[in-house]
Design a protein around this motif. Structure first.
Motif, PDB file in Angstrom:
ATOM      1  N   THR A 107       0.836  -1.208   0.000  1.00 47.57           N
ATOM      2  CA  THR A 107       0.000   0.000   0.000  1.00 47.57           C
ATOM      3  C   THR A 107       0.866   1.251   0.000  1.00 47.57           C
ATOM      4  OG1 THR A 107      -1.701  -1.202   1.237  1.00 47.57           O
ATOM      5  CG2 THR A 107      -1.873   1.199   1.189  1.00 47.57           C
ATOM      6  N   TYR A 108       1.934   1.246   0.791  1.00 45.92           N
ATOM      7  CA  TYR A 108       2.836   2.400   0.848  1.00 45.92           C
ATOM      8  C   TYR A 108       3.515   2.618  -0.504  1.00 45.92           C
ATOM      9  CZ  TYR A 108       6.472   5.627   2.351  1.00 45.92           C
ATOM     10  OH  TYR A 108       7.277   6.726   2.464  1.00 45.92           O
ATOM     11  N   LEU A 109       3.944   1.535  -1.119  1.00 43.83           N
ATOM     12  CA  LEU A 109       4.641   1.649  -2.401  1.00 43.83           C
ATOM     13  C   LEU A 109       3.736   2.220  -3.485  1.00 43.83           C
ATOM     14  CD1 LEU A 109       6.642  -1.713  -2.426  1.00 43.83           C
ATOM     15  CD2 LEU A 109       7.597   0.583  -2.189  1.00 43.83           C
ATOM     16  N   THR A 110       2.475   1.814  -3.493  1.00 46.60           N
ATOM     17  CA  THR A 110       1.554   2.294  -4.534  1.00 46.60           C
ATOM     18  C   THR A 110       1.006   3.684  -4.226  1.00 46.60           C
ATOM     19  OG1 THR A 110      -0.222   1.056  -3.438  1.00 46.60           O
ATOM     20  CG2 THR A 110       0.874  -0.004  -5.304  1.00 46.60           C
ATOM     21  N   ASN A 111       0.645   3.934  -2.967  1.00 48.06           N
ATOM     22  CA  ASN A 111      -0.017   5.195  -2.624  1.00 48.06           C
ATOM     23  C   ASN A 111       0.943   6.343  -2.335  1.00 48.06           C
ATOM     24  OD1 ASN A 111      -2.358   3.771  -2.885  1.00 48.06           O
ATOM     25  ND2 ASN A 111      -2.875   3.733  -0.715  1.00 48.06           N
ATOM     26  N   LYS A 112       2.122   6.029  -1.801  1.00 47.54           N
ATOM     27  CA  LYS A 112       3.044   7.092  -1.391  1.00 47.54           C
ATOM     28  C   LYS A 112       4.262   7.225  -2.312  1.00 47.54           C
ATOM     29  CE  LYS A 112       0.503   8.352   2.017  1.00 47.54           C
ATOM     30  NZ  LYS A 112      -0.174   9.664   1.994  1.00 47.54           N
ATOM     31  N   LEU A 113       4.797   6.102  -2.756  1.00 46.40           N
ATOM     32  CA  LEU A 113       5.912   6.165  -3.710  1.00 46.40           C
ATOM     33  C   LEU A 113       5.417   6.126  -5.151  1.00 46.40           C
ATOM     34  CD1 LEU A 113       8.809   4.019  -2.170  1.00 46.40           C
ATOM     35  CD2 LEU A 113       8.408   6.482  -2.054  1.00 46.40           C
ATOM     36  N   HIS A 114       4.112   5.964  -5.326  1.00 45.76           N
ATOM     37  CA  HIS A 114       3.457   6.049  -6.634  1.00 45.76           C
ATOM     38  C   HIS A 114       3.964   5.001  -7.620  1.00 45.76           C
ATOM     39  CE1 HIS A 114       3.265  10.545  -5.318  1.00 45.76           C
ATOM     40  NE2 HIS A 114       2.343   9.821  -4.700  1.00 45.76           N
ATOM     41  N   GLU A 115       4.218   3.792  -7.117  1.00 46.05           N
ATOM     42  CA  GLU A 115       4.621   2.699  -8.009  1.00 46.05           C
ATOM     43  C   GLU A 115       3.378   2.036  -8.598  1.00 46.05           C
ATOM     44  OE1 GLU A 115       7.173  -0.132  -6.178  1.00 46.05           O
ATOM     45  OE2 GLU A 115       8.920   1.166  -6.289  1.00 46.05           O
ATOM     46  N   GLY A 116       3.550   1.370  -9.727  1.00 44.29           N
ATOM     47  CA  GLY A 116       2.470   0.587 -10.310  1.00 44.29           C
ATOM     48  C   GLY A 116       2.261  -0.702  -9.536  1.00 44.29           C
ATOM     49  N   ASN A 117       1.132  -1.379  -9.790  1.00 38.51           N
ATOM     50  CA  ASN A 117       0.814  -2.602  -9.047  1.00 38.51           C
ATOM     51  C   ASN A 117       1.860  -3.689  -9.254  1.00 38.51           C
ATOM     52  OD1 ASN A 117      -1.549  -1.568  -7.966  1.00 38.51           O
ATOM     53  ND2 ASN A 117      -2.828  -2.259  -9.668  1.00 38.51           N
ATOM     54  N   VAL A 118       2.295  -3.867 -10.492  1.00 42.18           N
ATOM     55  CA  VAL A 118       3.268  -4.929 -10.780  1.00 42.18           C
ATOM     56  C   VAL A 118       4.606  -4.618 -10.123  1.00 42.18           C
ATOM     57  CG1 VAL A 118       4.574  -6.085 -12.601  1.00 42.18           C
ATOM     58  CG2 VAL A 118       2.144  -5.564 -12.938  1.00 42.18           C
ATOM     59  N   SER A 119       5.068  -3.386 -10.258  1.00 44.79           N
ATOM     60  CA  SER A 119       6.349  -2.996  -9.661  1.00 44.79           C
ATOM     61  C   SER A 119       6.307  -3.116  -8.143  1.00 44.79           C
ATOM     62  CB  SER A 119       6.692  -1.558 -10.065  1.00 44.79           C
ATOM     63  OG  SER A 119       7.879  -1.127  -9.435  1.00 44.79           O
ATOM     64  N   ALA A 120       5.195  -2.672  -7.535  1.00 50.16           N
ATOM     65  CA  ALA A 120       5.067  -2.743  -6.072  1.00 50.16           C
ATOM     66  C   ALA A 120       5.052  -4.190  -5.595  1.00 50.16           C
ATOM     67  CB  ALA A 120       3.799  -2.020  -5.627  1.00 50.16           C
ATOM     68  N   ALA A 121       4.282  -5.041  -6.296  1.00 45.49           N
ATOM     69  CA  ALA A 121       4.215  -6.457  -5.922  1.00 45.49           C
ATOM     70  C   ALA A 121       5.578  -7.125  -6.056  1.00 45.49           C
ATOM     71  CB  ALA A 121       3.182  -7.173  -6.780  1.00 45.49           C
ATOM     72  N   ARG A 122       6.309  -6.788  -7.128  1.00 45.72           N
ATOM     73  CA  ARG A 122       7.637  -7.367  -7.338  1.00 45.72           C
ATOM     74  C   ARG A 122       8.599  -6.936  -6.233  1.00 45.72           C
ATOM     75  NH1 ARG A 122       8.255  -5.993 -12.290  1.00 45.72           N
ATOM     76  NH2 ARG A 122       9.323  -4.018 -11.900  1.00 45.72           N
ATOM     77  N   ASN A 123       8.546  -5.666  -5.853  1.00 48.25           N
ATOM     78  CA  ASN A 123       9.434  -5.183  -4.786  1.00 48.25           C
ATOM     79  C   ASN A 123       9.125  -5.843  -3.445  1.00 48.25           C
ATOM     80  OD1 ASN A 123      11.227  -3.381  -6.076  1.00 48.25           O
ATOM     81  ND2 ASN A 123       9.621  -1.823  -6.213  1.00 48.25           N
TER      82      ASN A 123
END
Length: 583
Positions: free
Chosen positions: A70-86
């Motif tokens: 949630t932090y990666l997508t909402n605050k660092l503005h990553e896409g779903n695939v990139s956030a899930a991979r990280n």
């Protein structure tokens, strides 16, 4: 915590109060390297500090891991695939890093100092992560309408530096803290040996208390009060974990590191290969071993010779060349029986270890397929809407309920039938857990069958919508997974501690943690194969985007079948397994 249990065991004749001496018999020492008195150190008097450390550390870990995507997508503005991979890359690193901490602990620093150093690294990582979420310069600007500015390389660097310092810190703590807690109980004292079995139950209980607080209270704080506070509270608890750990120092019992276990294993292989043409003597007393009770491995007791894997015994054969040279101290040419037995034990443990990978693949469904199944069910209960992922709380609650029931009710009852100190042997306990995991997949499949029947009856098969079937029907499958954890995961903790060589206990604990990472990889591999095979010819497959036209139940049945085959293999391996014998 153990006085009533001791009395009952003594009355049942399962233990003998043999009046052992005032010092521990397992080679443990105090922080200054001196022999320790039983009555002043270790036992349950030292364990609250260790259990408190684990509870706070797990609270800190899950406080980051649970809501990280949630932090990666909402605050660092990553896409779903990139956030899930990280997230998955970081999680995998957290379960691979224990191999590093284990080798350091067993080889050089010992478990205490490894925990101390890596806890500090962990705390620095937590602090860095908190700063990245609190200081404006370290995080991207908020979105304006639909425009979300990307994080700068410097902002990414600060965030991921903190995140991977946490992964490194976890690698030093996880393989050592359970073993260090078990070190507080003298293996040579039958009463303390029973208490050690109880320790593993309460250790896992502490983990889940921390996880419960994180998955409920901390997630709410992060979503509603801000990420600076949401990361700051876990950082505070990590600080409390360090304070709790150091506070118990005068009470701890310490085991000396025995040198590199990897080096010793290589020496056995090289020495046996050098002597491949020699015959192993029938009289095993002719094999090389140090006299009396002295072991060539620091901090380790001697191990009795076993008849398996005789080819490795050649490493302990004293050749004519060894006698002529008069040099019996080169382990690359001549190893002790104890050193050879260390490698034999690891080889014997391997099949048992491997069966844990399939169980971990089943366990991984809680955060993947169970959630996806819940997303197409009715998540409204009264006026509340239940997030599908939050049902994993029932797994945690199941563990918290099962631990005291197992420790206080099931063990005493089983003890009367089995005659075993801990009610069940470690192998029996893991086998029961593997069986319950089959039931959990069966329950999930039955729920999915009923869900698909409702979807068909209401003509919802072609519509990607939730089916009017309450998500609460998932509770049994979560509860069964929690019950299987109590038997299998805690049984693994006991097994890999008790059966491992004294100087390899951190390494074996790390190997047990490795099954979790490999189980996740296996789950991903099975999903890939299933998707590839079932979507041929333009078919929607078992797990399409619209689950109403798929057959997720087939996937659960597949895992149930694999779990059954895994149980059969496990039963065969467990039946042939020979426990280690210390001399």
């Amino acid at each position: 915590m153990g006085s009533l249990e001791e009395k009952l065991l003594l009355e049942d004749g399962l233990l003998k109060n043999d009046g052992t001496g005032p010092y521990t018999g397992d080679g443990s020492v105090d922080i200054n390297g001196k022999p320790v008195l039983k009555q002043n150190t270790g036992n349950w008097r030292a364990c609250p500090f260790i259990l408190g450390t684990e509870c706070c550390e797990r609270l800190a870990y899950y406080g980051i891991a649970t809501n990280l995507v949630t932090y990666l997508t909402n605050k660092l503005h990553e896409g779903n695939v990139s956030a899930a991979r990280n997230v998955t890359t970081w999680s995998g690193t957290c379960y691979l890093a224990p191999l590093i901490g284990a080798v350091i602990a067993d080889s050089y620093w010992g478990r205490y100092w490894t925990i101390a150093v890596f806890s500090t690294i962990y705390f620095i990582g937590m602090g860095t992560l908190t700063l990245s979420a609190s200081v404006a310069a370290f995080k991207p600007s908020p979105c304006v309408d639909s425009v979300c500015p990307a994080a700068t390389p410097a902002q990414y660097a600060v965030f991921f530096c903190g995140l991977y310092l946490i992964a490194l810190g976890t690698g030093g703590i996880k393989p050592c803290v359970s073993s260090f807690g078990a070190d507080q109980f003298d293996d040579t004292d039958p009463i303390e040996r029973v208490k050690k079995g109880s320790f593993f139950n309460w250790f896992y209980f502490s983990i889940n208390i921390g996880a419960l607080i994180s998955s409920s209270f901390l997630v709410w704080i992060q979503d509603n009060a801000g990420w600076g506070l949401g990361f700051g509270i876990p950082t505070l608890f990590m600080g409390l974990a360090i304070i709790s750990f150091f506070s118990g120092t005068p009470l701890y019992r310490f085991q000396k590191p025995g040198g590199s276990p990897l080096m010793r294993m290589c020496q056995v292989v090289v020495a046996s290969f050098r002597k491949w043409n020699l015959e192993v003597p029938q009289d095993i007393s002719l094999l090389f071993e140090l006299p009396d009770k002295t072991s060539a491995i620091e901090g380790s007791r001697k191990l009795e010779h076993s008849d398996e894997l005789k080819c490795l015994d050649k490493a302990a054969v004293v050749s004519d060349l060894d006698i002529r040279q008069g040099d019996l101290s080169n382990p690359w040419r001549l190893c002790t029986v104890t050193q050879v037995e260390e490698l034999k034990i690891l080889i014997r443990m391997f099949p048992i270890w491997a069966t844990g990978i399939v169980f971990s693949a089943v366990y991984a469904q809680m955060s993947t397929m169970f959630v996806e199944q819940g997303m197409v069910m009715n998540t409204t209960v009264g006026s509340f809407t239940i997030p599908p992922a939050s049902l994993s709380t029932f797994d945690v609650v199941s563990v918290i309920v099962w631990v005291p029931m197992y420790d206080r009710l099931l063990v005493p009852l089983a003890r009367k039938f089995t005659g075993k100190e801990r009610g069940f042997s470690e192998l029996q306990r893991m086998g029961i857990g593997l069986f319950i995991s089959i039931l959990s997949m069966t329950a999930a499949a039955v729920v999915e069958i009923r869900r698909l029947q409702i979807a068909k009856s209401l003509d919802l098969v072609d519509e990607d919508v939730a089916v009017p079937m309450s998500i609460l029907w998932q509770i049994p499958q979560y509860f069964l997974v929690g019950a299987s954890e109590i038997f299998t995961f805690i049984g693994q903790l006991e097994f890999f501690y008790d059966q491992s060589p004294d100087a390899m206990r951190s390494l074996c604990s790390a190997l047990s943690l490795l099954t979790t990472a490999l189980g996740n990889y296996l789950s991903s591999f099975i999903l890939t194969i299933v998707t590839t095979v079932t979507t041929k010819g333009g078919q929607p497959g078992w797990i399409p985007d619209n689950l109403n036209e798929g057959h997720l139940d087939y996937f659960f049945w597949l895992l149930a079948g694999l779990s059954f085959l895994n149980l059969v293999v496990y039963s065969f391996c467990a039946g042939r397994y020979k426990c280690k014998k210390a001399s």
